[in-house]
Design an enzyme around this catalytic site. Structure first.
Site, PDB file in Angstrom:
ATOM      1  N   HIS A  49      49.820  37.943  21.741  1.00 49.29           N
ATOM      2  CA  HIS A  49      48.950  39.010  22.229  1.00 49.29           C
ATOM      3  C   HIS A  49      49.551  40.354  21.866  1.00 49.29           C
ATOM      4  O   HIS A  49      50.741  40.572  22.030  1.00 49.29           O
ATOM      5  CB  HIS A  49      48.795  38.933  23.755  1.00 49.29           C
ATOM      6  N   ASP A 109      39.423  39.506  37.026  1.00 53.80           N
ATOM      7  CA  ASP A 109      40.014  40.576  36.225  1.00 53.80           C
ATOM      8  C   ASP A 109      38.942  41.510  35.677  1.00 53.80           C
ATOM      9  O   ASP A 109      39.108  42.724  35.676  1.00 53.80           O
ATOM     10  CB  ASP A 109      40.844  39.995  35.076  1.00 53.80           C
ATOM     11  N   ARG A 154      39.119  49.596  38.492  1.00 53.26           N
ATOM     12  CA  ARG A 154      40.292  50.440  38.230  1.00 53.26           C
ATOM     13  C   ARG A 154      39.940  51.592  37.312  1.00 53.26           C
ATOM     14  O   ARG A 154      40.445  52.702  37.448  1.00 53.26           O
ATOM     15  CB  ARG A 154      41.410  49.593  37.605  1.00 53.26           C
ATOM     16  N   SER A 212      46.734  41.565  34.602  1.00 54.59           N
ATOM     17  CA  SER A 212      45.443  41.529  33.914  1.00 54.59           C
ATOM     18  C   SER A 212      45.584  40.849  32.547  1.00 54.59           C
ATOM     19  O   SER A 212      44.850  39.911  32.203  1.00 54.59           O
ATOM     20  CB  SER A 212      44.920  42.964  33.762  1.00 54.59           C
ATOM     21  N   LYS A 221      44.501  36.560  31.387  1.00 53.37           N
ATOM     22  CA  LYS A 221      43.589  36.173  30.306  1.00 53.37           C
ATOM     23  C   LYS A 221      44.236  35.188  29.338  1.00 53.37           C
ATOM     24  O   LYS A 221      43.598  34.254  28.860  1.00 53.37           O
ATOM     25  CB  LYS A 221      43.101  37.429  29.579  1.00 53.37           C
TER      26      LYS A 221
END
Ligand code: URA
Ligand code: CA
Length: 434
Positions: free
Chosen positions: A82, A161, A168, A183, A187
């Site tokens: 990621h 999320d 947020r 968060s 995922k």
């Protein structure tokens, strides 16, 4: 249990229990806890932070709020990568085929998203015929056979999320390390990763602009992953200037092809070898990082990495011959050179502004509805530290419209030439494994 008591507890700096965090996320997802209470909680977390245990609990509660992808039918350790996002970040396109070529299963779920360029799927769609509309069964079959496949976002992943991130966004609570870290990690975990390699970017083009913040985020994510049973490590890499030379969809596919052949830009190649080595190592395909790196170098040299890319494209309907002939990729109508106005050295190439210039050409989406132009974008001719002569090209601009005055002005403003020699920026700041 009452949400108001949990808000008060967090406000006063106490640690929430696993059950309390589960209650809160479950209630927020099903609507029994209203947005205004969750907003107050997010703000309390913003100011009081979360302990390691709370972060792991929050992550898993969000994972459990929706579907979890079951990749157990795929042989081997599934390592996901990621990136926290940057400009011209071609690493995913390179890393997939690269590590698959040494036997690491790459089961990638990817998106389109907003940004300077499209997401991985958009980029891959610049290859004629390529598509990600495959079902789960086909996806798993392809990964087992080829070691690599990409599928579009399926299932109802981490709805908690999605809802919390949106909240947020409008309550000034995005910039909280525990909330960002949980968060992102929720995922990855819901998407089925056994192990996770994180590329945390730092600098002007990154989500985290300072090294200090980037390191704090990296450490938070590594600790969450390891605390919930997923081997996780992070690399902190430079995003003060764009990575590689190409920023655009088809342009980045071409850059990925060059890199898979071992002929790519130095920074992109080095970052891919670093991230790739960690992926190979976490997948237990090498006994050391050095061994992993030499395996990756070998498949770049002997053509196996490129062959893997071709096989992957063809398995999902794509025209694999682009790998031998990148001229088959979509091409913009015009190519303009941005000529240097003076002699000197490149001191700065402000990544996020350069990314915005690419988006103005049509390479990315400003809103969900925007159409992407796969052919357009920028190819840098110089990077920080390079010498330039007046009149030399700094950037090749690939455009489908003729009037590019605004784009040129933006580029001139954000590529700073100085008379003094400048050092190349550090590419990899840190590798964090625990
Ligand atoms: N990216 C995410 O996915 N979540 C955040 O909270 C911030 C950035
Ligand atoms: Ca690039």
């Amino acid at each position: 249990m009452r949400m108001v008591d949990l808000i008060e507890k967090k406000r006063d700096g106490f640690e929430l229990t696993t059950e309390e965090i589960q209650f809160m996320i479950k209630g927020f997802t099903d609507g029994s806890i209203p947005d205004y209470q969750m907003s107050a909680m997010a703000m309390a977390i913003f100011f009081k932070g979360m302990t390691e245990k709370e972060r792991a609990d929050l992550t898993m509660a969000m994972v459990e709020s929706g579907d979890q992808i079951d990749l157990s039918a795929i042989e081997g350790i599934k390592v996901d990568k990621h990136s926290t996002g940057g400009v011209g970040d071609t690493t995913t396109l390179v890393l997939g085929p690269l590590v698959a070529a040494v036997g690491v299963p790459v089961a990638k779920m990817s998106g389109r998203g907003l940004g300077h360029t499209g997401g991985t799927i958009d980029k891959l769609e610049s290859v004629k015929g390529f598509h990600v509309e495959i079902d789960n069964e086909e996806f798993i079959k392809l990964v087992n056979k080829n070691k690599i496949a990409v599928i579009g976002q399926t299932g109802n992943l981490t709805p908690a999320d999605k809802k919390l991130y949106a909240l947020r966004d409008v309550t000034a609570t995005v910039d909280s390390i525990p909330l960002i870290a949980s968060s992102i990690m929720s995922k990855k975990i819901a998407a089925g990763a056994d192990a996770i390699v994180l590329d945390v970017k730092t600098g002007a083009g990154a989500f985290m602009k300072t090294l200090e913040d980037s390191e704090a985020l990296a450490r938070a994510m590594v600790s969450i992953g390891n605390n919930v049973g997923r081997k996780t490590m992070a690399v902190i890499s430079d995003m003060s200037q764009p990575l590689g030379y190409a920023i655009g969809n088809a342009l980045e596919v071409e850059e990925a092809i060059e890199t898979l052949k071992g002929q790519g830009p130095e920074d992109l190649t080095e970052l891919c070898l670093t991230l790739g080595s960690h992926m190979v190592y976490l997948a237990n395909k090498a006994s050391s990082l050095e061994e992993a790196r030499s395996m990756l170098r070998e498949v770049m040299k002997n053509g196996e990495a490129l062959k893997k890319f071709k096989e992957f494209l063809e398995s999902q309907g794509g025209d694999g011959s682009v790998v031998d002939d990148p001229a088959k990729l979509p091409k913009a109508k015009y190519q303009f050179e941005l000529e240097a106005k003076e002699d000197g050295f490149v001191k700065e190439i402000v990544a996020d502004e350069i990314g915005t210039a690419a988006m103005l050409l049509g390479a990315g989406r400003a809103t969900k509805e925007s159409q992407i132009d796969l052919a357009v974008g920028l190819v840098l001719r110089k990077k920080i530290g390079d010498a330039v002569k007046k009149g030399e090209s700094l950037v090749t601009i690939h455009s489908n419209f003729e009037d590019i005055t605004e784009v040129k002005n933006m580029l001139y403003e954000n590529i700073v030439i100085s008379p003094e020699k400048t050092e190349k920026p550090t590419l990899i700041y840190k590798e964090i494994t625990k």
